[in-house]
Design a protein around this motif. Sequence first.
Motif, PDB file in Angstrom:
ATOM      1  N   UNK A   1      79.145  29.593  51.661  1.00 10.82           N
ATOM      2  CA  UNK A   1      79.639  30.407  50.556  1.00 10.82           C
ATOM      3  C   UNK A   1      81.117  30.124  50.310  1.00 10.82           C
ATOM      4  N   UNK A   2      81.499  30.139  49.036  1.00  9.94           N
ATOM      5  CA  UNK A   2      82.907  29.955  48.704  1.00  9.94           C
ATOM      6  C   UNK A   2      83.667  31.256  48.990  1.00  9.94           C
TER       7      UNK A   2
ATOM      8  N   UNK B   1      85.283  32.970  46.801  1.00  5.79           N
ATOM      9  CA  UNK B   1      84.923  33.913  45.733  1.00  5.79           C
ATOM     10  C   UNK B   1      83.558  34.545  46.005  1.00  5.79           C
ATOM     11  N   UNK B   2      82.608  33.709  46.434  1.00  5.96           N
ATOM     12  CA  UNK B   2      81.282  34.224  46.806  1.00  5.96           C
ATOM     13  C   UNK B   2      81.409  35.345  47.826  1.00  5.96           C
TER      14      UNK B   2
ATOM     15  N   UNK C   1      82.913  38.469  46.330  1.00  5.74           N
ATOM     16  CA  UNK C   1      81.960  39.122  45.421  1.00  5.74           C
ATOM     17  C   UNK C   1      80.822  39.783  46.199  1.00  5.74           C
ATOM     18  N   UNK C   2      80.423  39.142  47.279  1.00  2.00           N
ATOM     19  CA  UNK C   2      79.348  39.712  48.102  1.00  2.00           C
ATOM     20  C   UNK C   2      79.715  41.118  48.569  1.00  2.00           C
ATOM     21  N   UNK C   3      80.965  41.283  48.963  1.00  2.00           N
ATOM     22  CA  UNK C   3      81.350  42.578  49.534  1.00  2.00           C
ATOM     23  C   UNK C   3      81.351  43.688  48.485  1.00  2.00           C
TER      24      UNK C   3
ATOM     25  N   UNK D   1      87.358  28.984  44.502  1.00  2.00           N
ATOM     26  CA  UNK D   1      86.038  28.377  44.249  1.00  2.00           C
ATOM     27  C   UNK D   1      85.741  27.292  45.276  1.00  2.00           C
TER      28      UNK D   1
END
Lengths: 313, 271
Positions: free
Chosen positions: B117-118, B120-121, B124-126, B165
């Motif tokens: 995962x990046x 940003x990923x 965003x996940x959190x 990213x």
Amino acid sequence: MVLDTFLITGLFNVVMLIGLALLLHLQLGLTRIANFGVVGFWGVGLYTFGVLYVRVDWPFEDPIQFVVCAVLATAAAGLCGLLIGWLIADLDVDGVLVGTLGFATAVAILATTEQGLTGGARGMGGLRFPYDSGDVAVNELIWLLVLVALVAGILAYVWLVHRAPYGRLLIAIGSNEPLARSLGKPVTRTKLGLFTITSALMGLLGVMYGVMVRFLEVSSLGIEVTLATVVGLVVGGSVRVLGAVVGVLLTVGFFDIVIQSYLPLPAEWYTQTIPLMREVLFGVALILVLVFRPLGLLGHMRRDRLMKRIHGG
Amino acid sequence: MVAESGTAVRADLPHRTMPRARLTVTDVSKSFSGRTVVDVDSLTLGDHPIEGLIGPNGAGKTTLMRLIMGSLKVDSGKIRLEREGRREIELSRLPAHKIAQSGVVKSNQVITDFEGLTILDSLLLSVTPARREHPLHLAGERATYDEHRAAIERQLDDFGLEDSRRVALSAGEKKLVDIIRCLLLRPAVLLLDEPTAGLPGEVTRKVMDAVEKLAADGTTVVIIEHDLAVIWRLCAQVTFMAEGRVLLRGEPSDIREHKTVVESYLGQGHV
């Protein structure tokens, strides 16, 4: 006829295995659920459909009979996915491998021993297409196209999953379960949900296969389906959307269609030599890929590119 | 080592009396292979915005945090979360993800990340709500990003992470991403297990500033840290643990000069 029966059957197997490999991609590639019992869930769909379709005296006929039996068979495979998923939820990779393989073995044994229902080793006929064009080859071609549409739908779903928060959640769970839990993610429930849905769809692909072959044999519940699915996915790249497609085309497609259809092989090879050669070549391909390109031909997931495409930057 | 002004700044915090979440640990014990590693009769965390948890290696600090977070289960006892205006929650009966959902979050001592995962990923996940992580909800990515874009970019700017990213490469980046994930969640209780370990000095200062700001906004923060300058600077209350037990609690000035702490942890001649 543009396509002969042999080619239609070959293409059907390739497309079906692409579908199975795409579903395994969600399980293994993203969520790291090492399902080595693909054929078990596929077989539950196949045999549940066959038994319901042939043994039950339904008050309606095709296509409703087909739809009802297919839905029930798909649900049965999903239910098995839920049960097996629950049993393996907290196991490590080795435990999941053994558990799912054991399930597939149990399905094969049940199909063999429950002769009253399944016909056992003698097999079971009586299946047919839910339509009739008057020409078997045309019926098969139509069924191939139905399967292509179904697998295209699965491919589109997988493509969308990669671009959705759900896909990110699956990758996170596959990568680091404790960390995902610490962020409030319901890891077990997510894995169970995924395993149930994908197992149900594997069962639906079994239903499709049953209609195509119209005769159920317990020999179809051996390791071959799982092996072809796993080899295809690993060769192509288990973490990439198109890995399943590329891998199955290069392995099963190349062997079952190109070699068997276009190479002038001796006729006597088709009974024993070719199936054996197939497994050997698949094994060699798997070893070579794992040694020289462990992530498969398509390589890394490349979320960096995907994030840039979706969010810019 | 100790910035004397730190105490003065801390005492001036206007939010010190702000109602905030409290963790109460009662008769909690945890053993591994017959050896008791945590044995806490009574401990309340959250009477002050930022509290410290110190002690020598093997004192049971990290294990206590893991018991609070549910990644380990207590052998006996109760851990409860109290929040004003809300029903008390017994954390020790909840699975780990429910504890996080109830507002208790922890950054990790061991550097840990989501492979593939990046940055940003990962952020965003959190912040992605559960309803957008449904297998049939496949269109929520842009909406999630748009809703949290400002907060994410502010954190990335603050900590100097320019290209989000890409995957986090260094251990320091992974640690920072772990902390930012926690900050973005705006938790009721934030447990920080050695948050500055492996981070350069400038980034450490930024992390501490961010933690102070979060505490000022109402989050209860509990820090385990071997860099005691951080503890003396930030914490209004310090708990000293050794051999799984809470031995002392008090203000930093009292703890740092206490004979037991000096002899068993700080050593003679500490500042």
